[in-house]
Design an enzyme around this catalytic site. Structure first.
Site, PDB file in Angstrom:
ATOM      1  N   GLY A 112     -29.531  25.728  -2.501  1.00 36.95           N
ATOM      2  CA  GLY A 112     -29.119  26.138  -2.038  1.00 36.95           C
ATOM      3  C   GLY A 112     -27.376  25.985  -2.593  1.00 36.95           C
ATOM      4  NE  ARG A 113     -23.842  25.954   2.490  1.00 39.30           N
ATOM      5  CZ  ARG A 113     -24.322  25.142   3.592  1.00 39.30           C
ATOM      6  NH1 ARG A 113     -25.148  24.259   3.002  1.00 39.30           N
ATOM      7  NH2 ARG A 113     -23.895  26.246   4.992  1.00 39.30           N
TER       8      ARG A 113
ATOM      9  CB  THR B 107     -24.586  15.576  -8.065  1.00 37.23           C
ATOM     10  OG1 THR B 107     -25.653  17.342  -8.282  1.00 37.23           O
ATOM     11  CG2 THR B 107     -23.843  16.013  -9.279  1.00 37.23           C
ATOM     12  CB  SER B 108     -28.355  15.550  -4.411  1.00 36.39           C
ATOM     13  OG  SER B 108     -29.849  14.697  -4.942  1.00 36.39           O
ATOM     14  NE  ARG B 109     -26.508  11.863   0.570  1.00 35.93           N
ATOM     15  CZ  ARG B 109     -25.096  12.426   0.279  1.00 35.93           C
ATOM     16  NH1 ARG B 109     -24.989  13.273  -0.742  1.00 35.93           N
ATOM     17  NH2 ARG B 109     -24.331  12.775   1.296  1.00 35.93           N
TER      18      ARG B 109
ATOM     19  CD  GLU C  90     -23.923   6.034  -3.502  1.00 35.04           C
ATOM     20  OE1 GLU C  90     -23.276   6.197  -2.925  1.00 35.04           O
ATOM     21  OE2 GLU C  90     -24.813   7.609  -3.351  1.00 35.04           O
TER      22      GLU C  90
ATOM     23  CG  HIS D 193     -21.501   9.423  -3.598  1.00 37.50           C
ATOM     24  ND1 HIS D 193     -22.159   8.697  -2.911  1.00 37.50           N
ATOM     25  CD2 HIS D 193     -21.041  10.549  -3.621  1.00 37.50           C
ATOM     26  CE1 HIS D 193     -22.575  10.485  -2.577  1.00 37.50           C
ATOM     27  NE2 HIS D 193     -22.077  11.301  -2.540  1.00 37.50           N
TER      28      HIS D 193
HETATM   29  C1  GLV Z   1     -21.233  13.957  -0.465  1.00 39.78           C
HETATM   30  O1  GLV Z   1     -21.904  13.789  -1.305  1.00 39.78           O
HETATM   31  C2  GLV Z   1     -21.228  14.475   0.704  1.00 39.78           C
HETATM   32  O2  GLV Z   1     -22.792  14.916   1.328  1.00 39.78           O
HETATM   33  O3  GLV Z   1     -20.649  15.252   1.049  1.00 39.78           O
END
Ligand code: GLV
Length: 363
Positions: A160-161, A258-260, A289, A311
């Site tokens: 994705g982006r 860096t996603s979830r 978190e 995060h």
């Molecule tokens: C950060 O994790 C977002 O989804 O913007």
């Protein structure tokens, strides 16, 4: 104009929020760094507010949405991810929600890249050595070596982006890139990416002719030296990196997330790290978190190979706070909210930018 009532679960950025007051809205911002309780959110929603500004830490579930079924016109989420919002319930009650795609793409992608470098080249253990006064002498390999990135293979899961922006940044690393995604990777984008890599080699700017290809998840995990996750969290991606998947990864490879948090089975990752079945990992997101004090990820035995961040991927000054909807999450959140509340006529509803669940409009 009616004075729309808005409750923000935190101060997402005063300059952007000021826009609402300038338009005559009645704005209440939860006045604390810590999040409001779900009970308080429900109370605010049930009091008849028109709009709710949320962040990733607010659980917007059936109960919250039900409280707003007659009155809540929009939820504006100050994030691109929206797994904290029950989309089905939002649709059931006809409540649209917006998000902040695009404005944090580059910032998050560059953070993922820096995480990759940080864990591979052992930036943290090196700094710790110096800070703790344990740097005895310069030596070719004592007390540690890092792993150079160039010449390796970076895997991008999810194109994705943010995955694509991360890939673009990888073109400066002299690495091969493997992509894998739920739906086929756009071949036109792959061609354009390959053109960059070929041009670098053909013009003598890099020594290695690098490639970018689409592969299966299995192939990606078995071949990659760096595996970077860029998928949204949903039923399909929950624990995508489970014990079985982690077992496929090379023992010299690194995982970057860096996603979830819940895309990775943390217990399985800890096990893999402890058994040296994976070289290291860098995590910006966690199953819970903030990361609990007793999380096994905090085990000091893993410290040198496991980078942990709060995060922070989109945590650039401009990205988080700019009031400009083209530059900042705060600006885009506010703009999305205004667009929905002040929509001109119902035919335009499904064209409102930034709305995720356009189906909530029933169109
Ligand atoms: C950060 O994790 C977002 O989804 O913007």
């Amino acid at each position: 104009m009616t004075a729309f009532r808005v409750f923000a679960t935190c101060d997402i950025g005063s300059e952007a929020l000021d826009r609402l007051e300038q338009r005559g809205y009645q704005l209440e911002v939860h006045d604390s760094i810590t999040p409001p309780s779900k009970h308080l959110i429900i109370e605010k929603v049930a009091s008849g507010i028109d709009a709710l500004i949320t962040t990733v830490r607010d659980e917007i579930d059936e109960e919250v949405l039900r409280a707003g079924r007659e009155t809540l016109q929009v939820i504006a989420q100050d994030a691109v991810g929206f797994d904290n919002i029950d989309r089905e319930a939002a649709n059931r009650y006809g409540i649209p929600f917006t998000h902040t795609a695009d404005v944090l793409t580059d910032t998050t992608a560059e953070f993922a890249l820096f995480m990759l470098g940080c864990v591979s080249r052992k930036l943290y253990p090196s700094e710790k050595l110096v800070r703790e006064g344990n740097w005895e002498t310069w030596h070719p390999y004592h007390p540690m070596l890092g792993d150079e990135v160039h010449g390796k293979t970076v895997v991008i899961i999810g194109t994705g982006r943010i995955g694509r922006a991360f890939a673009v940044r990888c073109t400066g690393l002299e690495v091969n890139i493997l992509c894998c995604a739920r739906t086929a990777v756009d071949p036109e984008w792959l061609t354009r990416m390959q053109r960059i890599l070929t041009l670098q080699a053909d013009s003598g700017l890099t020594s290695l002719p690098c490639t970018i290809r689409e592969v299966s998840l299995r192939q990606a995990l078995e071949t990659g030296d760096y595996i970077s996750l860029h998928v949204p969290l949903n039923q399909d991606t929950h624990h995508l990196m489970d014990r079985k998947a982690l077992n496929l990864i090379k023992s010299t490879a690194f995982l970057i997330n860096t996603s979830r948090g819940a895309v990775v089975d943390e217990a399985a990752l800890v096990e893999a790290l402890k058994e040296n079945r994976i070289a290291g990992a860098a995590l910006d997101v966690f199953e819970q978190e903030p990361l609990p004090q007793n999380s096994p990820l905090r085990d000091p035995a893993l410290e040198d190979r496991l980078r942990l961040f709060h995060h922070f991927g989109s945590g650039g000054r401009q990205t988080r706070l700019s009031a400009d909807p083209e530059k900042g999450m705060a600006g885009r959140t506010v703009e999305g909210l205004i667009q929905v509340l002040e929509r001109k006529n119902d035919q335009e509803l499904t064209r409102i930018p930034y709305v995720v669940n356009k189906e909530a409009f029933g169109g």
